[in-house]
Design an enzyme around this catalytic site. Structure first.
Site, PDB file in Angstrom:
ATOM      1  CB  SER A  12      24.401  -9.761 -14.179  1.00 49.92           C
ATOM      2  OG  SER A  12      24.944  -9.007 -15.194  1.00 49.92           O
ATOM      3  CG  HIS A  37      24.175 -13.932 -15.566  1.00 43.79           C
ATOM      4  ND1 HIS A  37      23.566 -15.017 -16.339  1.00 43.79           N
ATOM      5  CD2 HIS A  37      24.212 -13.024 -16.572  1.00 43.79           C
ATOM      6  CE1 HIS A  37      23.232 -14.899 -17.394  1.00 43.79           C
ATOM      7  NE2 HIS A  37      23.563 -13.245 -17.763  1.00 43.79           N
ATOM      8  CG  ASP A  39      25.741 -10.538 -18.830  1.00 45.77           C
ATOM      9  OD1 ASP A  39      25.027 -11.578 -19.292  1.00 45.77           O
ATOM     10  OD2 ASP A  39      25.390  -9.951 -17.692  1.00 45.77           O
ATOM     11  CG  MET A  41      28.302  -8.362 -23.526  1.00 50.25           C
ATOM     12  SD  MET A  41      27.369  -6.667 -23.193  1.00 50.25           S
ATOM     13  CE  MET A  41      26.317  -7.353 -21.850  1.00 50.25           C
ATOM     14  CG  HIS A  70      23.963 -14.367 -21.312  1.00 52.10           C
ATOM     15  ND1 HIS A  70      23.235 -13.159 -21.007  1.00 52.10           N
ATOM     16  CD2 HIS A  70      23.957 -14.541 -22.700  1.00 52.10           C
ATOM     17  CE1 HIS A  70      22.490 -12.758 -22.062  1.00 52.10           C
ATOM     18  NE2 HIS A  70      22.766 -13.776 -23.255  1.00 52.10           N
ATOM     19  CG  MET A  72      24.977 -11.694 -25.000  1.00 54.87           C
ATOM     20  SD  MET A  72      24.631 -10.329 -23.921  1.00 54.87           S
ATOM     21  CE  MET A  72      25.493 -10.914 -22.393  1.00 54.87           C
ATOM     22  CG  MET A 141      18.077 -12.142 -23.602  1.00 49.79           C
ATOM     23  SD  MET A 141      19.215 -12.146 -22.290  1.00 49.79           S
ATOM     24  CE  MET A 141      19.398 -10.251 -22.268  1.00 49.79           C
ATOM     25  N   GLY A 146      23.149  -6.598 -24.376  1.00 52.94           N
ATOM     26  CA  GLY A 146      24.105  -5.511 -24.518  1.00 52.94           C
ATOM     27  C   GLY A 146      24.466  -4.723 -23.297  1.00 52.94           C
ATOM     28  CG  PHE A 147      23.835  -1.547 -22.994  1.00 51.75           C
ATOM     29  CD1 PHE A 147      25.335  -1.002 -22.967  1.00 51.75           C
ATOM     30  CD2 PHE A 147      23.367  -1.630 -24.179  1.00 51.75           C
ATOM     31  CE1 PHE A 147      25.946  -0.639 -24.117  1.00 51.75           C
ATOM     32  CE2 PHE A 147      23.872  -1.492 -25.488  1.00 51.75           C
ATOM     33  CZ  PHE A 147      25.167  -0.752 -25.335  1.00 51.75           C
ATOM     34  N   GLY A 148      23.298  -3.347 -19.080  1.00 53.99           N
ATOM     35  CA  GLY A 148      22.555  -3.552 -17.629  1.00 53.99           C
ATOM     36  C   GLY A 148      21.717  -2.524 -17.582  1.00 53.99           C
ATOM     37  N   GLY A 149      20.852  -2.540 -16.465  1.00 57.92           N
ATOM     38  CA  GLY A 149      20.159  -1.364 -16.125  1.00 57.92           C
ATOM     39  C   GLY A 149      18.855  -0.883 -16.986  1.00 57.92           C
ATOM     40  CG  ASP A 183      19.953 -11.879 -18.331  1.00 65.84           C
ATOM     41  OD1 ASP A 183      20.167 -10.898 -17.466  1.00 65.84           O
ATOM     42  OD2 ASP A 183      20.948 -12.435 -18.967  1.00 65.84           O
ATOM     43  N   GLY A 184      17.463  -9.688 -17.361  1.00 64.33           N
ATOM     44  CA  GLY A 184      17.079  -8.467 -17.701  1.00 64.33           C
ATOM     45  C   GLY A 184      16.180  -7.534 -16.989  1.00 64.33           C
ATOM     46  N   GLY A 185      16.454  -6.476 -16.202  1.00 58.99           N
ATOM     47  CA  GLY A 185      15.408  -5.792 -15.481  1.00 58.99           C
ATOM     48  C   GLY A 185      14.721  -6.453 -14.288  1.00 58.99           C
ATOM     49  N   GLY A 205      21.187  -7.583 -11.994  1.00 58.51           N
ATOM     50  CA  GLY A 205      22.509  -7.043 -12.185  1.00 58.51           C
ATOM     51  C   GLY A 205      22.409  -5.602 -11.368  1.00 58.51           C
ATOM     52  CB  SER A 206      21.102  -2.524 -12.262  1.00 59.55           C
ATOM     53  OG  SER A 206      19.997  -2.842 -12.821  1.00 59.55           O
TER      54      SER A 206
HETATM   55  C1  DX5 Z   1      22.114  -7.907 -20.588  1.00 68.93           C
HETATM   56  C2  DX5 Z   1      22.844  -8.935 -19.685  1.00 68.93           C
HETATM   57  C3  DX5 Z   1      22.163  -8.903 -18.311  1.00 68.93           C
HETATM   58  C4  DX5 Z   1      22.220  -7.690 -17.633  1.00 68.93           C
HETATM   59  C5  DX5 Z   1      21.277  -7.873 -16.428  1.00 68.93           C
HETATM   60  O1  DX5 Z   1      22.952  -7.987 -22.094  1.00 68.93           O
HETATM   61  O2  DX5 Z   1      22.538 -10.190 -20.287  1.00 68.93           O
HETATM   62  O3  DX5 Z   1      22.894 -10.275 -17.828  1.00 68.93           O
HETATM   63  O4  DX5 Z   1      23.530  -7.404 -17.217  1.00 68.93           O
HETATM   64  O5  DX5 Z   1      21.343  -6.502 -15.810  1.00 68.93           O
HETATM   65  P1  DX5 Z   1      20.035  -5.957 -15.214  1.00 68.93           P
HETATM   66  O6  DX5 Z   1      19.647  -6.709 -14.056  1.00 68.93           O
HETATM   67  O7  DX5 Z   1      20.705  -4.556 -14.691  1.00 68.93           O
HETATM   68  O8  DX5 Z   1      19.232  -5.651 -16.275  1.00 68.93           O
HETATM   69 ZN    ZN Z   2      23.214 -12.058 -18.963  1.00 69.69          ZN
END
Ligand code: DX5
Ligand code: ZN
Length: 231
Positions: A12, A37, A39, A41, A70, A72, A141, A146-149, A183-185, A205-206
């Site tokens: 991401s 990917h 994102d 928003m 993706h 959002m 999800m 909304g946020f990475g990490g 997607d996420g974590g 992502g992170s």
């Molecule tokens: C959150 C995004 C994800 C996010 C994943 O809304 O859809 O794609 O960036 O980031 P990590 O891998 O850091 O959770």
């Molecule tokens: Zn995403």
């Protein structure tokens, strides 16, 4: 080996360096990424603002890898032709954000892209039941969007297994292939258990962009996935 075991890693860009996005895309694909990917928003559907079709179009010439958009955003439909024109390959959206989910899925495919539905942690999987014929991707999800990490929500593992079952039943009855993305974590440490639960495509992502050596992270993820296949 069931075809669900064909794994894809989709970094991401949310955690990439926004001042050097083109370079980041080239580097991460060279490091072994399968999809990119993106994102999107809108500070309306989610409380954050990222990138639109112009950024997608700017990145398109930098890679042959599929761009996995993706969305959002709310409303959804007006952005679909714009992202298709900008070179997106896959477009997914949150069903709560569209007034007419079936119509939005059809719109994505009519524009030559693969279509996906995204499920927030509390969104029931039943949204997919009557639109399986129009789905190419199901995205669960494992954090709130909304946020990475953010940290992976453990209840997603059970939900993944339920989604896997629905998709396998669909395919066993002659349905086309549908990818199951998470997607996420996602990290090196939990990717094997996520695969075990049924995911075949992993957004990270992170975990990737937060490290200096992208290849090292992607290789470590693949090593965990291979272990999962053969044990
Ligand atoms: C959150 C995004 C994800 C996010 C994943 O809304 O859809 O794609 O960036 O980031 P990590 O891998 O850091 O959770
Ligand atoms: Zn995403």
């Amino acid at each position: 080996m069931p075809f669900s075991k064909q794994y894809r890693i989709a970094p991401s860009l949310l955690s990439a360096d926004f001042a050097r996005l083109g370079e980041e895309v080239v580097n991460v694909v060279e490091a072994g990424a399968d999809w990119i990917h993106l994102d999107v928003m809108d500070n309306h559907y989610v409380p954050n603002l990222t990138m639109g079709p112009m950024v997608c179009a700017a990145l398109r010439p930098h890679t042959q890898a599929p761009i996995d958009v993706h969305l959002m955003v709310e409303p959804v439909d007006s952005l679909i032709p714009q992202f298709a024109k900008a070179g997106a390959n896959i477009i997914s959206f949150h069903p709560e954000a569209s007034r007419h989910v079936d119509r939005t899925l059809a719109l994505i495919r009519d524009h030559g892209c693969k279509a996906g539905l995204v499920f927030n942690p509390a969104t029931p999987l039943s949204w997919m039941d009557y639109v399986m014929d129009k789905l190419d991707l199901v995205l669960l999800m494992s954090v709130n969007p909304g946020f990475g990490g953010q940290a992976f929500i453990p209840a997603t593992l059970q939900k993944l297994a339920q989604a896997r079952k629905k998709i396998d039943t669909w395919m066993a009855n002659g349905g086309h292939k549908i990818a199951l993305e998470i997607d996420g974590g996602v990290k090196v440490d939990n990717i094997a258990s996520i695969a075990e639960a049924g995911a075949d495509t992993f957004v990270a992502g992170s975990a990737i962009f937060g490290q200096p050596d992208y290849k090292k992270v992607i290789d470590a993820m693949r090593a965990k996935l291979e272990y999962n296949v053969y044990t």
